[in-house]
Write an enzyme that holds these catalytic residues in place. Structure first.
Site, mmCIF file in Angstrom:
data_model
loop_
_atom_site.group_PDB
_atom_site.id
_atom_site.type_symbol
_atom_site.label_atom_id
_atom_site.label_comp_id
_atom_site.label_asym_id
_atom_site.label_seq_id
_atom_site.Cartn_x
_atom_site.Cartn_y
_atom_site.Cartn_z
ATOM 1 N N TYR A 78 8.899 2.692 -0.215
ATOM 2 C CA TYR A 78 7.614 3.375 -0.023
ATOM 3 C C TYR A 78 7.674 4.747 -0.689
ATOM 4 O O TYR A 78 8.683 5.450 -0.592
ATOM 5 C CB TYR A 78 7.330 3.555 1.477
ATOM 6 N N GLU A 137 -0.507 6.565 -3.197
ATOM 7 C CA GLU A 137 0.428 5.826 -2.349
ATOM 8 C C GLU A 137 0.921 4.585 -3.074
ATOM 9 O O GLU A 137 0.130 3.809 -3.608
ATOM 10 C CB GLU A 137 -0.247 5.413 -1.035
#
Ligand code: ADP
Ligand code: MG
Length: 399
Positions: A119, A207
């Protein structure tokens, strides 16, 4: 302003970021054509909506066993049948709300052999006045959940924009992801490229979830979400063009046509106010009186009859609205002109819910007279507290 995954990947590729090859598609034929240009034999067909959680999402029109909004397809025939099932149907994910979002676009992309999922995100952090770069070894999952249950698996690095991206920031990213050797170097390079894209494009948020390590040891951006500072879009006409109005709330799109600042909220009391500060205070005082605002709406300093009418229509287009509170301070605009606008608009839209109006400022007496003589059931209020009490009372009475 938000954009689709495929558009974000195209932008990032311009900054040298490695992304899988893929093609957007508006029709089943385009999806199959796109797949034909890919090497295969594994394709991924991805719903393009402005919401995450597509993989685990469910289509409203299909059974509970049907696959979600990110599908692995092993042949061109599978691409075709997946595209047929997805296009035009409504995908419900944890981020769309119960109503879901209609899938109007697909992205057909290379199937990737995934070894690890990570991530990485970047956002403008108001608390520190810096850009926060967040990485975690736990990719592909809900990051809020990771932050809650295993916060030690998240590393946050902040970058002072005046100093810019430094090599040590890159090393901290690679370290946070626990990468070594070639992959460690790739992560440092990627972090720098992403920072460059983020700042050059006036992003608010970027993101990447997941960022993957492929079986042949390369880092690849598999999914990305990007949003931009709307006030900076005049500097990026090419990015502004990527806006997809069909993904936005129709009432908010309508409001932007009239230069009204409107944001839909969950309550049942519609508010029409001039000035953002007064609008915030109005919402607060509605809450203080035990009800919830249905929206934030700032009609701005120069509220014309046309603007006021448009604002009324937008407020009433929300079926949750059971009463309206108008709270206007006549400064540059005079109260009598505003009162005229309110009366005209209330007649035009055939107002069917209680309306409480609080006017203050220049020509307030004239304005109150116009409201009183209008023949409409408008309830006048003297001050903000009185106004909130009255509208909350009226709505409760009507219920
Ligand atoms: P969302 O976050 O909206 O669910 P993602 O693009 O992150 O959508 O896809 C969900 C999951 O599907 C990923 O975590 C990954 O495991 C898998 N996936 C997505 N794209 C690919 C791809 N090109 N190749 C292989 N697997 C993929
Ligand atoms: Mg994702």
């Amino acid at each position: 302003m938000n954009i689709h995954e495929y558009q974000a990947k195209e932008l990032l590729a311009k900054y040298g970021v490695a992304v899988p090859t893929g093609y957007p598609a508006l029709t089943v034929e385009e999806a199959v054509e796109g797949a034909k240009k890919l090497p295969g034999p594994l394709y991924v067909v991805k719903a393009q909506i402005h919401a995450g959680g597509r993989g685990k999402g469910k289509f409203k029109e299909l059974g509970a066993e049907a696959k979600g909004g990110v599908r692995l397809a092993k042949s061109l025939d599978d691409v075709k049948s997946d595209a047929e099932e997805m296009l035009g149907n409504t995908l419900v994910t944890v981020q769309t709300g119960d109503a879901g979002k209609q899938v109007n676009r697909l992205y057909v992309t290379d199937g990737v052999d995934i070894a690890e999922e990570y991530y990485l995100s970047m956002l403008v952090d108001r608390a520190t006045g810096r850009i926060a770069l967040i990485v975690s070894t736990e990719g592909g999952m809900d990051i809020e959940e990771v932050a809650h249950s295993t916060p030690e698996k998240i590393t946050t690095i902040t970058i002072d924009p005046a100093e810019g991206f430094q090599p040590h920031h890159g090393r901290a990213v690679a370290f946070g992801l626990k990468l070594s050797g070639e992959l460690n170097k790739q992560a440092q390079k990627l972090a720098k490229q992403l920072y460059e894209a983020f700042t050059a494009l006036d992003c608010e948020m970027l993101e990447i979830n997941p960022l993957v390590e492929t079986k042949d040891s390369n880092l690849l951006v598999l999914d990305t979400k990007m949003s931009f500072d709307g006030n900076a879009m005049f500097r990026h006409p090419d990015v502004a063009e990527l806006r997809d109005i069909s993904e936005e709330d129709p009432a908010e799109v309508e409001a932007s046509k009239y230069d009204l600042a409107y944001i839909k909220l969950d309550g049942n009391i519609g508010c029409m106010v001039n000035g953002a500060g007064l609008a915030m205070a109005t919402m607060d005082i509605i809450k203080l009186n035990g009800a919830f605002p249905a929206n934030f709406l700032d009609v701005g300093g120069g509220a014309t009859t046309e603007k006021v009418t448009a604002a009324f229509k937008i407020i009433l287009s929300d079926p949750a609205v059971e009463g309206i509170l108008v709270n206007i301070f006549g400064g540059i605009m005079k109260c009598d002109i505003i009162a005229d606008g309110i009366v005209q608009a209330a007649k035009d839209v055939n107002l069917s819910v209680p309306l409480v109006v609080r006017l203050e400022g220049t020509n307030v007496e004239k304005g109150k007279e116009i409201l009183a003589n209008s023949g409409l059931p408008i309830v006048p209020a003297d001050d903000l507290g009185d106004a909130a009490k009255k509208i909350v009372g009226q709505v409760k009475e009507a219920a």
